[in-house]
Design a protein around this motif. Structure first.
Motif, PDB file in Angstrom:
ATOM      1  N   VAL A   1      -5.702  73.795 -16.463  1.00 20.81           N
ATOM      2  CA  VAL A   1      -6.275  72.454 -16.459  1.00 20.81           C
ATOM      3  C   VAL A   1      -6.800  72.082 -15.072  1.00 20.81           C
ATOM      4  O   VAL A   1      -7.843  71.464 -14.935  1.00 20.81           O
ATOM      5  N   SER A   2      -6.093  72.502 -14.023  1.00 16.21           N
ATOM      6  CA  SER A   2      -6.507  72.037 -12.687  1.00 16.21           C
ATOM      7  C   SER A   2      -7.259  73.079 -11.857  1.00 16.21           C
ATOM      8  O   SER A   2      -8.005  72.721 -10.958  1.00 16.21           O
ATOM      9  N   ASP A   3      -7.087  74.370 -12.166  1.00 17.44           N
ATOM     10  CA  ASP A   3      -7.592  75.388 -11.239  1.00 17.44           C
ATOM     11  C   ASP A   3      -8.791  76.195 -11.733  1.00 17.44           C
ATOM     12  O   ASP A   3      -9.088  77.241 -11.171  1.00 17.44           O
ATOM     13  N   VAL A   4      -9.460  75.750 -12.804  1.00 20.69           N
ATOM     14  CA  VAL A   4     -10.656  76.490 -13.227  1.00 20.69           C
ATOM     15  C   VAL A   4     -11.887  75.725 -12.731  1.00 20.69           C
ATOM     16  O   VAL A   4     -12.041  74.533 -13.030  1.00 20.69           O
ATOM     17  N   ALA A   5     -12.722  76.415 -11.973  1.00 21.18           N
ATOM     18  CA  ALA A   5     -13.899  75.761 -11.379  1.00 21.18           C
ATOM     19  C   ALA A   5     -15.032  75.730 -12.407  1.00 21.18           C
ATOM     20  O   ALA A   5     -15.914  76.589 -12.417  1.00 21.18           O
ATOM     21  N   TRP A   6     -14.976  74.728 -13.297  1.00 21.25           N
ATOM     22  CA  TRP A   6     -15.952  74.658 -14.398  1.00 21.25           C
ATOM     23  C   TRP A   6     -17.340  74.244 -13.922  1.00 21.25           C
ATOM     24  O   TRP A   6     -18.332  74.517 -14.587  1.00 21.25           O
ATOM     25  N   GLY A   7     -17.396  73.524 -12.835  1.00 13.93           N
ATOM     26  CA  GLY A   7     -18.691  72.953 -12.423  1.00 13.93           C
ATOM     27  C   GLY A   7     -19.052  71.808 -13.357  1.00 13.93           C
ATOM     28  O   GLY A   7     -18.170  71.101 -13.866  1.00 13.93           O
ATOM     29  N   GLU A   8     -20.372  71.653 -13.626  1.00 10.98           N
ATOM     30  CA  GLU A   8     -20.831  70.562 -14.502  1.00 10.98           C
ATOM     31  C   GLU A   8     -20.813  71.049 -15.947  1.00 10.98           C
ATOM     32  O   GLU A   8     -21.421  72.061 -16.261  1.00 10.98           O
ATOM     33  N   LEU A   9     -20.098  70.349 -16.814  1.00 11.55           N
ATOM     34  CA  LEU A   9     -20.070  70.695 -18.247  1.00 11.55           C
ATOM     35  C   LEU A   9     -20.315  69.443 -19.077  1.00 11.55           C
ATOM     36  O   LEU A   9     -19.771  68.383 -18.773  1.00 11.55           O
ATOM     37  N   ASP A  10     -21.106  69.595 -20.149  1.00 10.41           N
ATOM     38  CA  ASP A  10     -21.225  68.475 -21.084  1.00 10.41           C
ATOM     39  C   ASP A  10     -19.965  68.387 -21.931  1.00 10.41           C
ATOM     40  O   ASP A  10     -19.518  67.306 -22.281  1.00 10.41           O
TER      41      ASP A  10
ATOM     42  N   ASP B 214     -23.209  84.059 -21.472  1.00 14.29           N
ATOM     43  CA  ASP B 214     -24.628  84.171 -21.805  1.00 14.29           C
ATOM     44  C   ASP B 214     -25.429  84.357 -20.518  1.00 14.29           C
ATOM     45  O   ASP B 214     -24.945  84.081 -19.429  1.00 14.29           O
ATOM     46  N   ARG B 215     -26.666  84.798 -20.702  1.00 16.87           N
ATOM     47  CA  ARG B 215     -27.507  85.099 -19.541  1.00 16.87           C
ATOM     48  C   ARG B 215     -27.802  83.863 -18.688  1.00 16.87           C
ATOM     49  O   ARG B 215     -27.851  83.908 -17.486  1.00 16.87           O
ATOM     50  N   GLU B 216     -27.992  82.734 -19.379  1.00 17.59           N
ATOM     51  CA  GLU B 216     -28.352  81.511 -18.632  1.00 17.59           C
ATOM     52  C   GLU B 216     -27.146  80.890 -17.948  1.00 17.59           C
ATOM     53  O   GLU B 216     -27.268  79.864 -17.296  1.00 17.59           O
ATOM     54  N   GLN B 217     -25.971  81.462 -18.157  1.00 16.46           N
ATOM     55  CA  GLN B 217     -24.724  80.950 -17.590  1.00 16.46           C
ATOM     56  C   GLN B 217     -24.470  79.504 -18.008  1.00 16.46           C
ATOM     57  O   GLN B 217     -24.106  78.659 -17.195  1.00 16.46           O
ATOM     58  N   SER B 218     -24.715  79.217 -19.305  1.00 20.81           N
ATOM     59  CA  SER B 218     -24.430  77.852 -19.749  1.00 20.81           C
ATOM     60  C   SER B 218     -23.239  77.807 -20.708  1.00 20.81           C
ATOM     61  O   SER B 218     -22.891  76.761 -21.223  1.00 20.81           O
ATOM     62  N   ILE B 219     -22.614  78.970 -20.945  1.00 18.94           N
ATOM     63  CA  ILE B 219     -21.360  78.981 -21.719  1.00 18.94           C
ATOM     64  C   ILE B 219     -20.325  79.710 -20.864  1.00 18.94           C
ATOM     65  O   ILE B 219     -20.483  80.904 -20.560  1.00 18.94           O
ATOM     66  N   SER B 220     -19.283  78.991 -20.466  1.00 23.33           N
ATOM     67  CA  SER B 220     -18.257  79.639 -19.642  1.00 23.33           C
ATOM     68  C   SER B 220     -16.932  79.664 -20.405  1.00 23.33           C
ATOM     69  O   SER B 220     -16.681  78.811 -21.274  1.00 23.33           O
ATOM     70  N   LEU B 221     -16.124  80.632 -20.083  1.00 23.17           N
ATOM     71  CA  LEU B 221     -14.893  80.854 -20.855  1.00 23.17           C
ATOM     72  C   LEU B 221     -13.733  81.206 -19.931  1.00 23.17           C
ATOM     73  O   LEU B 221     -13.881  82.015 -19.018  1.00 23.17           O
ATOM     74  N   MET B 222     -12.597  80.570 -20.186  1.00 21.36           N
ATOM     75  CA  MET B 222     -11.366  80.961 -19.493  1.00 21.36           C
ATOM     76  C   MET B 222     -10.302  81.233 -20.536  1.00 21.36           C
ATOM     77  O   MET B 222     -10.115  80.438 -21.474  1.00 21.36           O
ATOM     78  N   SER B 223      -9.626  82.354 -20.378  1.00 17.98           N
ATOM     79  CA  SER B 223      -8.622  82.750 -21.364  1.00 17.98           C
ATOM     80  C   SER B 223      -7.539  83.569 -20.675  1.00 17.98           C
ATOM     81  O   SER B 223      -7.824  84.273 -19.699  1.00 17.98           O
ATOM     82  N   VAL B 224      -6.326  83.490 -21.213  1.00 15.89           N
ATOM     83  CA  VAL B 224      -5.244  84.320 -20.669  1.00 15.89           C
ATOM     84  C   VAL B 224      -5.598  85.803 -20.821  1.00 15.89           C
ATOM     85  O   VAL B 224      -5.132  86.642 -20.066  1.00 15.89           O
ATOM     86  N   GLY B 225      -6.468  86.081 -21.799  1.00 16.07           N
ATOM     87  CA  GLY B 225      -6.905  87.461 -22.036  1.00 16.07           C
ATOM     88  C   GLY B 225      -7.495  88.095 -20.777  1.00 16.07           C
ATOM     89  O   GLY B 225      -7.416  89.309 -20.596  1.00 16.07           O
ATOM     90  N   PHE B 226      -8.076  87.273 -19.892  1.00 14.08           N
ATOM     91  CA  PHE B 226      -8.676  87.819 -18.669  1.00 14.08           C
ATOM     92  C   PHE B 226      -7.641  88.098 -17.580  1.00 14.08           C
ATOM     93  O   PHE B 226      -7.958  88.693 -16.568  1.00 14.08           O
TER      94      PHE B 226
END
Ligand code: ADP
Length: 262
Positions: free
Chosen positions: A118-127, A82-94
């Motif tokens: 589990v260990s290498d995705v830089a999620w930052g702050e997530l609720d 999303d534009r506000e960068q508040s939904i992030s996604l990691m998938s094998v598809g990428f």
């Protein structure tokens, strides 16, 4: 009990919830996506981790197919949808050269990738981090549970449809949760009735109440029913922006209510 040091990249993630289903096609990936969107509309920062290695469908649902995952000094930067960068996604598809390519890896390779997720995705702050798992109980489930269990109490949401066969499969899923120490936050019944857009009357196309009955038998909360959304498939096929379209869906109020309960 002493817990192992958590991977740095999980430090900013407040809640993790696994989405499970007894079998494919019940709408697990759809519910994972819609749950993330409902949480987003509640003002939360959410991440989606798609560990359905053999059928990663979330990039397509969120129009993120073909986007690239970049590396930073903390690992992979997830894709923002999303534009506000508040939904992030990691998938094998990428990570696949061709998104239509099937993943035909053996267990150890899958396990290694899930550990990395589990260990290498830089999620930052997530609720909340919503983890979409493959159907049934597979190597991927064990890998994700084993990778996360040392650090967090693990919570799961189980998706079923109203029909008995799906309910039977999901019963095995609940046994898996019990054996692996996953706390089931509740059962969601998807494709539960069709709300007519003209007269608002709900028709129960399949049978009714399977999810509620299952939750009662398993002694876990029933979180709610999500109706069939006739526009969903069209929206996906035509590549509409679900982050904008979802609030108009008849499924939106149900997912908002579920998001508030987890
Ligand atoms: P799973 O992850 O369990 O295999 P998907 O989420 O991929 O299932 O959903 C299977 C199909 O059903 C998809 O085409 C999806 O668009 C459709 N679907 C899922 N839930 C709904 C719903 N509530 N209303 C309409 N279509 C749905």
């Amino acid at each position: 009990m002493e817990t192992a040091a958590e991977p740095e990249n999980l430090a900013g993630v407040r809640h993790i919830i696994l989405v499970l289903s007894g079998k494919g096609g019940v709408g697990k990936s759809t519910i994972s996506t819609e749950l993330a969107l409902a949480l987003h509309h509640e003002g939360k920062k959410v991440g989606i981790l798609d560990v359905d290695l053999c059928g990663p469908s979330i990039p397509r649902m969120l129009r993120a197919q073909g986007k690239a995952v970049h590396q930073c000094d903390r690992g992979w930067v997830p894709v923002f949808v999303d534009r506000e960068q508040s939904i992030s996604l990691m998938s094998v598809g990428f990570l696949l050269e061709n998104p239509d390519e099937a993943v035909v890896w053996r267990g150890p390779k899958k396990n290694a990738l899930i550990k990395q997720f589990v260990s290498d995705v830089a999620w930052g702050e997530l609720d909340c981090l919503v983890v979409d798992t493959p159907p049934g109980t597979s190597d991927e489930h064990m890998a994700v549970v084993e990778a996360l269990r040392p650090y967090r109490p693990l919570r799961a949401l189980v998706v079923t449809t109203p029909q008995a066969v799906s309910v039977g499969d999901v019963r095995r899923e609940l046994t898996f949760c019990k054996k692996t120490g996953l706390q089931v936050v509740g059962v969601v019944e998807n494709m539960s009735g069709f709300a007519c857009p003209h007269c608002a009357e709900c028709t129960y196309v399949f049978s009714r109440g399977g999810g509620e009955e299952l939750a009662r038998l398993a002694g876990v909360p029933f979180l709610g029913s999500v109706p069939l959304d006739p526009e969903l498939t069209r929206s996906l096929e035509e590549g509409h922006d679900l982050t904008q379209e979802f609030p108009k869906s008849p499924a939106f109020p149900a997912l908002t209510s579920i998001a508030r309960k987890i």
